[in-house]
Structure formats: structure tokens, C-alpha cells
Write an enzyme that holds these catalytic residues in place. Structure first.
Site, PDB file in Angstrom:
ATOM      1  N   HIS A  18       0.577  -1.223   0.023  1.00 29.58           N
ATOM      2  CA  HIS A  18      -0.060  -0.102  -0.015  1.00 29.58           C
ATOM      3  C   HIS A  18       1.048   1.331   0.063  1.00 29.58           C
ATOM      4  CE1 HIS A  18      -3.219  -2.520   2.315  1.00 29.58           C
ATOM      5  NE2 HIS A  18      -3.602  -2.322   1.034  1.00 29.58           N
ATOM      6  N   LYS A  42     -15.479  -8.071   3.913  1.00 29.46           N
ATOM      7  CA  LYS A  42     -14.290  -8.660   4.610  1.00 29.46           C
ATOM      8  C   LYS A  42     -14.602  -8.618   5.942  1.00 29.46           C
ATOM      9  CE  LYS A  42     -10.904  -7.388   1.021  1.00 29.46           C
ATOM     10  NZ  LYS A  42      -9.659  -6.709   0.767  1.00 29.46           N
ATOM     11  N   ARG A  95      -1.662  -5.736  -8.636  1.00 29.02           N
ATOM     12  CA  ARG A  95      -0.481  -6.897  -8.242  1.00 29.02           C
ATOM     13  C   ARG A  95      -0.375  -7.897  -9.341  1.00 29.02           C
ATOM     14  NH1 ARG A  95      -2.455  -7.789  -2.211  1.00 29.02           N
ATOM     15  NH2 ARG A  95      -4.334  -7.731  -3.729  1.00 29.02           N
ATOM     16  N   SER A 132      -3.103  -7.508   2.789  1.00 29.24           N
ATOM     17  CA  SER A 132      -3.461  -7.367   4.153  1.00 29.24           C
ATOM     18  C   SER A 132      -4.161  -8.744   4.626  1.00 29.24           C
ATOM     19  CB  SER A 132      -4.485  -6.237   4.300  1.00 29.24           C
ATOM     20  OG  SER A 132      -4.188  -5.094   3.942  1.00 29.24           O
TER      21      SER A 132
HETATM   22  O1  PNS Z   1      -8.833  -2.701   0.290  1.00 32.93           O
HETATM   23  P1  PNS Z   1     -10.042  -3.226  -0.573  1.00 32.93           P
HETATM   24  O2  PNS Z   1     -10.830  -3.980   0.593  1.00 32.93           O
HETATM   25  O3  PNS Z   1      -9.774  -4.225  -1.838  1.00 32.93           O
HETATM   26  O4  PNS Z   1     -10.814  -2.004  -1.107  1.00 32.93           O
HETATM   27  C1  PNS Z   1     -12.016  -1.930  -1.574  1.00 32.93           C
HETATM   28  C2  PNS Z   1     -12.955  -0.859  -1.538  1.00 32.93           C
HETATM   29  C3  PNS Z   1     -13.034  -0.306  -0.176  1.00 32.93           C
HETATM   30  C4  PNS Z   1     -12.036   0.233  -2.314  1.00 32.93           C
HETATM   31  C5  PNS Z   1     -14.170  -1.220  -2.390  1.00 32.93           C
HETATM   32  O5  PNS Z   1     -14.655  -2.048  -1.720  1.00 32.93           O
HETATM   33  C6  PNS Z   1     -14.919   0.099  -2.588  1.00 32.93           C
HETATM   34  O6  PNS Z   1     -14.628   0.976  -3.452  1.00 32.93           O
HETATM   35  N1  PNS Z   1     -15.938   0.297  -1.768  1.00 32.93           N
HETATM   36  C7  PNS Z   1     -16.809   1.619  -1.908  1.00 32.93           C
HETATM   37  C8  PNS Z   1     -18.244   1.457  -2.001  1.00 32.93           C
HETATM   38  C9  PNS Z   1     -18.866   1.878  -3.146  1.00 32.93           C
HETATM   39  O7  PNS Z   1     -18.697   3.058  -3.805  1.00 32.93           O
HETATM   40  N2  PNS Z   1     -19.467   0.959  -4.303  1.00 32.93           N
HETATM   41  C10 PNS Z   1     -19.902   1.292  -5.526  1.00 32.93           C
HETATM   42  C11 PNS Z   1     -19.144   1.364  -6.820  1.00 32.93           C
HETATM   43  S1  PNS Z   1     -17.881   0.385  -7.047  1.00 32.93           S
END
Ligand code: PNS
Length: 160
Positions: A18, A42, A95, A132
């Protein structure tokens, strides 16, 4: 024009992968918001406030805090935060092809929702295996996570 990007994620906890992406984003944009977002898919290890605190300390320790803001977002769409702060770009670290497949639909939906574009950045290949979820698992089973996380996270996990 102030070019603002948002780097969203669960950051549970922040890893060296990150930090690598955050540092690259901070070199490309005038202002970077690192946003801790609750991911309901998660099961969480750390409370949101702790993730924010560890991000802040890790970014400070890495000497890259100059144009970076750490915040959290738990209500509404991610693009609503982008609109609030005037950001038109999301940054995601990629990645592998698995990440591309996971991120692509979200990138298209976010563009359709609010004209927010997603830029994919490649981390240093040395960090390509770091996640993570792996850190959470190795830490829970008593293994050494020091090669994968910033010192602040390592110390926090040692204490808890
Ligand atoms: O680190 P992660 O868990 O891969 O992050 C994922 C995250 C939090 C970035 C993703 O779940 C997200 O974008 N959530 C926001 C919810 C949202 O706006 N959803 C609608 C459009 S995709």
C-alpha cells in the site's frame, strides 16, 4: 489546477505494498487522500480509527506526508467522497491479473456514477505478493510479518 487523487482501501492493516502505491500517487498528484473505506465483504481485524492512525504514522515515518491526507468514509458511495473533495481520480494498486479482474467493474461503475476515472499503478514487484489478508493470517498464527508491513504496524501487532 489542484490535481487531487483518492487512494481508497480497507488498509486492514496498511502494508508495504500500500505504502508503495501511496508514495507513487503522491509523486503524480498535488494532493492525495488516502481513504479508509469499510468493505462489508471482508471481516475486519482493526477498527477504522486504528487503521487511520497506523496509516498516518506509517506515512509520516516514510517521510512522504507533505501532500497526503488520511481520512475515512463509511456512509455512501466512494465517489461521493471524491465529489466532496473535488477529486476526479481514484488510484488502485494492481499486483496481478486477479486484481485487474476485481477492480475493472468497480472502475467502470465509478466512472458511470460520477465521471471519476480510475488509474491503476503497478507496485514494485518485490511487493506483488503482499496483502493485508496474508498479514492478518500470518500475524494471527504467530508468524513474522515484519517484511510486509511498516514499523508502526509491526509494533502495533506485537503489542496486541
Ligand atoms: O482494500 P480493499 O478491501 O480491496 O478495498 C475495496 C474498496 C473499499 C476500495 C471497495 O470495496 C470500494 O470501492 N468500496 C466503496 C463502495 C462503493 O462506492 N461501491 C459502489 C461503486 S464500486
Amino acid at each position: 489546477m489542484n490535481r487531487i487523487a483518492v487512494v481508497p482501501g480497507s488498509f486492514d492493516p496498511v502494508t508495504l505494498g500500500h505504502l508503495d502505491v501511496i508514495e507513487r500517487a503522491a509523486r503524480l498528484f498535488d494532493e492525495v487522500h488516502v481513504l479508509v473505506v469499510h468493505n462489508p465483504d471482508k471481516s475486519a481485524l482493526l477498527p477504522i480509527a486504528q487503521r487511520v492512525a497506523l496509516l498516518e504514522r506509517s506515512i509520516e515515518d516514510a517521510g512522504i506526508a507533505g501532500n497526503i491526507v488520511v481520512a475515512s468514509w463509511s456512509v455512501g458511495l466512494l465517489v461521493d467522497y471524491c465529489t466532496d473533495v473535488g477529486a476526479h481520480v481514484l488510484i488502485k494498486g494492481i499486483r496481478s491479473q486477479i486484481d485487474v479482474a476485481y477492480e475493472t467493474p468497480m472502475a467502470i461503475v465509478n466512472r458511470n456514477l460520477a465521471a471519476v476515472e480510475t488509474i491503476f499503478l503497478l507496485p514494485n514487484p518485490a511487493n506483488a505478493h503482499v496483502s493485508s489478508s496474508l498479514v492478518r493470517q500470518v500475524s494471527a498464527l504467530g508468524g513474522d510479518v515484519s517484511p510486509y508491513v511498516p514499523t508502526a504496524v509491526y509494533e502495533y501487532l506485537q503489542e496486541t
